[in-house]
Design a protein around this motif. Structure first.
Motif, PDB file in Angstrom:
ATOM      1  N   SER A  31      33.188  -4.664 -10.238  1.00 59.79           N
ATOM      2  CA  SER A  31      32.287  -4.533  -9.085  1.00 59.79           C
ATOM      3  C   SER A  31      33.031  -4.973  -7.831  1.00 59.79           C
ATOM      4  N   ASP A  32      32.374  -4.848  -6.667  1.00 60.03           N
ATOM      5  CA  ASP A  32      33.020  -5.256  -5.420  1.00 60.03           C
ATOM      6  C   ASP A  32      32.597  -6.662  -4.987  1.00 60.03           C
ATOM      7  N   CYS A  33      31.998  -7.408  -5.894  1.00 58.29           N
ATOM      8  CA  CYS A  33      31.576  -8.779  -5.564  1.00 58.29           C
ATOM      9  C   CYS A  33      32.780  -9.719  -5.635  1.00 58.29           C
ATOM     10  N   PRO A  34      32.971 -10.571  -4.623  1.00 60.77           N
ATOM     11  CA  PRO A  34      34.140 -11.461  -4.636  1.00 60.77           C
ATOM     12  C   PRO A  34      34.130 -12.465  -5.783  1.00 60.77           C
ATOM     13  N   VAL A  35      32.944 -12.904  -6.191  1.00 59.96           N
ATOM     14  CA  VAL A  35      32.889 -13.851  -7.313  1.00 59.96           C
ATOM     15  C   VAL A  35      33.423 -13.152  -8.570  1.00 59.96           C
ATOM     16  N   ASN A  36      33.024 -11.911  -8.763  1.00 59.61           N
ATOM     17  CA  ASN A  36      33.534 -11.143  -9.900  1.00 59.61           C
ATOM     18  C   ASN A  36      35.040 -10.922  -9.792  1.00 59.61           C
ATOM     19  N   TYR A  37      35.514 -10.638  -8.581  1.00 65.09           N
ATOM     20  CA  TYR A  37      36.954 -10.447  -8.376  1.00 65.09           C
ATOM     21  C   TYR A  37      37.728 -11.683  -8.845  1.00 65.09           C
ATOM     22  N   GLY A  38      37.261 -12.844  -8.396  1.00 64.42           N
ATOM     23  CA  GLY A  38      37.921 -14.088  -8.811  1.00 64.42           C
ATOM     24  C   GLY A  38      37.871 -14.265 -10.313  1.00 64.42           C
ATOM     25  N   LEU A  39      36.697 -14.030 -10.889  1.00 63.53           N
ATOM     26  CA  LEU A  39      36.536 -14.240 -12.330  1.00 63.53           C
ATOM     27  C   LEU A  39      37.384 -13.282 -13.154  1.00 63.53           C
ATOM     28  N   GLU A  40      37.612 -12.078 -12.628  1.00 67.35           N
ATOM     29  CA  GLU A  40      38.456 -11.145 -13.379  1.00 67.35           C
ATOM     30  C   GLU A  40      39.911 -11.621 -13.403  1.00 67.35           C
TER      31      GLU A  40
ATOM     32  N   GLY B 224      38.948 -16.127 -14.445  1.00 66.47           N
ATOM     33  CA  GLY B 224      37.713 -16.550 -15.104  1.00 66.47           C
ATOM     34  C   GLY B 224      37.836 -16.519 -16.607  1.00 66.47           C
TER      35      GLY B 224
END
Lengths: 143, 143
Positions: A3-12, A15
């Motif tokens: 997704s384009d969510c920054p929290v998801n970006y970090g977790l990928e 995370g």
């Protein structure tokens, strides 16, 4: 990217508990070599350690360089991008310290400084990490 | 528990990207139901979602209550222990926003407030989460 969510970006990127434990080792425990990471209490396996280190290197969170004293050995350093994960690691520690206060007698020094004054505590650790990992790309880098 | 390190303690509880994405949904996206979590862009599977929700409930990071409007539906709330993960989630977002600045046009409002003044920004979101998730355990709780 899911997704384009920054929290998801970090977790990928980080995370994964093992990646964050390696980053913790570099940040708070002064560990710099494969062998040192391998000896951490959590018992990371060699294949997970090798794959996580390669991924963190690919993502420019860590870099490696030959140990000037032992040419067959690699020394890992945090990059600026890696050091910028300090507030994530510290806030995990602060949360755990609140909800599991009996853990970690040795970490009180670090957590204590940040608890006393969050901004100043983070800045002090960040400065130390910069001098140990980034500045002076010469012989003193790993001291 | 793999070790007595607080960072490891935290990671053993929520150091799984799916758990942190559910916590993010509750914190930043106002999602409160199983169906809403399931619709998140990252495409969590039903079995992972159900097991992570059960685990977060067991660890007292979330609680659930029947929706007063639809008795067959559960509404999830963050506990204080859950809300205390706000600095972890926000700092992942701040880091990602620095290193992947093209992501997330919609999150700028949240990240922007915290970037402007970290302490005040965190306090404002925390206050909002308290009023939405914890205070008034009556009919207004889910408004």
């Amino acid at each position: 990217m899911r997704s384009d969510c920054p929290v998801n970006y970090g977790l990928e990127i980080f995370g994964d508990k093992w990646s964050l434990l390696i980053i913790r080792d570099l940040m708070l425990f002064g560990k710099r070599t494969y062998g040192e990471f391998l000896c951490s209490k959590e018992g990371i396996s060699t294949n997970i350690l090798a794959s996580r280190l390669a991924f963190l290197e690919k993502e420019k969170i860590v870099t490696k360089a030959r140990d000037p004293q032992h040419k067959q050995k690699w020394i890992y350093s945090l990059t600026e991008k890696g050091i910028d994960l300090l507030p994530v690691v510290i806030n995990i520690g602060l949360w755990a310290e609140k909800y599991a206060p009996k853990l970690n007698p040795n970490r009180d020094i670090i957590i204590g400084a940040v608890k006393k004054h969050y901004g100043r505590g983070i800045a002090a650790i960040r400065k130390k990490l910069y001098s140990q990992h980034i500045k002076k790309q010469g012989t003193n880098q790993f001291k």
